[in-house]
Design an enzyme around this catalytic site. Sequence first.
Site, PDB file in Angstrom:
ATOM      1  N   TYR A  48      -2.555 -69.560  67.957  1.00 33.81           N
ATOM      2  CA  TYR A  48      -1.204 -69.921  68.070  1.00 33.81           C
ATOM      3  C   TYR A  48      -0.743 -70.178  69.447  1.00 33.81           C
ATOM      4  O   TYR A  48       0.448 -70.467  69.977  1.00 33.81           O
ATOM      5  CB  TYR A  48      -0.393 -68.864  67.731  1.00 33.81           C
ATOM      6  CG  TYR A  48      -0.778 -68.450  66.125  1.00 33.81           C
ATOM      7  CD1 TYR A  48      -1.110 -69.268  65.369  1.00 33.81           C
ATOM      8  CD2 TYR A  48      -0.055 -67.184  65.779  1.00 33.81           C
ATOM      9  CE1 TYR A  48      -1.452 -68.897  63.827  1.00 33.81           C
ATOM     10  CE2 TYR A  48      -0.374 -66.737  64.320  1.00 33.81           C
ATOM     11  CZ  TYR A  48      -1.055 -67.715  63.601  1.00 33.81           C
ATOM     12  OH  TYR A  48      -1.368 -67.494  62.412  1.00 33.81           O
ATOM     13  N   HIS A 106     -10.358 -66.273  61.615  1.00 33.88           N
ATOM     14  CA  HIS A 106      -9.200 -67.025  61.168  1.00 33.88           C
ATOM     15  C   HIS A 106      -9.474 -67.988  59.896  1.00 33.88           C
ATOM     16  O   HIS A 106      -8.711 -68.053  59.190  1.00 33.88           O
ATOM     17  CB  HIS A 106      -8.583 -67.812  62.452  1.00 33.88           C
ATOM     18  CG  HIS A 106      -7.141 -68.066  62.110  1.00 33.88           C
ATOM     19  ND1 HIS A 106      -6.255 -68.490  63.379  1.00 33.88           N
ATOM     20  CD2 HIS A 106      -6.229 -68.466  61.238  1.00 33.88           C
ATOM     21  CE1 HIS A 106      -5.165 -68.695  63.157  1.00 33.88           C
ATOM     22  NE2 HIS A 106      -5.204 -68.688  61.516  1.00 33.88           N
TER      23      HIS A 106
END
Length: 279
Positions: A48, A106
């Site tokens: 992010y 992730h």
Amino acid sequence: MKTVTLNNGVVMPQVGYGVYQVSPAECERCVSDALKVGYRMIDTAQAYHNEEGVGAAVKKSGIARDELFLVSKVWISNYGYDKAKASIDESLRRLGTDYIDLMLLHQPFCDRYGAYRALEDAYRAGKLRAIGVSNFYPDHFIDLASNVEIVPAVNQVETHVFDQQTSAQAYMKEFGTHMMAWAPLAEGRNNFFSNPVLESIGRKYGKSVAQVALRWLLQRDVIIIPKSVHVERMQQNLDIFDFELSQEDMDAIAALDTQRSLFFDHHDPEVVKMFMSWR
Ligand SMILES: NC(=O)c1ccc[n+]([C@@H]2O[C@H](COP(=O)([O-])OP(=O)(O)OC[C@H]3O[C@@H](n4cnc5c(N)ncnc54)[C@H](OP(=O)(O)O)[C@@H]3O)[C@@H](O)[C@H]2O)c1
């Protein structure tokens, strides 16, 4: 704040604030607002590019570190043991902290076993209080959870009224792994915010569509991390502890399940190729 106890005894808030698609520039302001509103768990990720904003907001808040619960994720370009190990130290630096409360892999691609061993070693070294995975749907999840020394405490997967993950949650429970929902508001897709079933249930309790959907996840024992850049929505998404959905409401929402992703199917070869281009 309602909490859940993970399979290693660590206690985690059941509701947190997610910062996916919050720009690095805006992240510090958003997380500062979220902390003021009362959130104590923040979900970020290396991918992010806003861990530094989270760290800056945490530092400025003056809230004691042990009252906060920070979640981050290792991206696939950092998989393999050595790169994952170094990337955990980089996340710690960007977040400005000595430990991360929960670190996840992730995605279920590339050298995930090497990366998971790095999580295990960082956990043993006290840099991570709990470890887990994200986007590991039942096949990948069972494979990994059966072949590691430290069973994932959490698996963060797409979960909302249109893709409810009931069978995935049952498999996680077999391993004592908690399910954590990403996109708990379906990112607004599929006309989520004007869904007639959710609207009519909301009218009964004087609650919004978002609050009904989040409450439904809480009652299913799911950890949630709704995202909003607007303070009043952050408040609204946390104001879900003063009502309880009836079994009839729970069943009506269960009927909205399509058992299909609104984003991407991790088993679709073209999707896997897309991830390979992001290594
Ligand atoms: N592990 C993964 O692969 C993965 C993938 C996706 C997301 N995540 C995590 O999960 C978190 C949540 O998922 P998400 O951000 O994708 O989607 P989400 O939380 O389901 O939805 C966010 C969207 O809903 C809007 N919204 C929020 N609260 C609202 C309300 N009360 N009323 C009306 N609109 C509202 C937001 O708009 P505004 O911001 O404009 O208010 C935003 O457009 C992420 O931030 C991230 O931390 C993880």
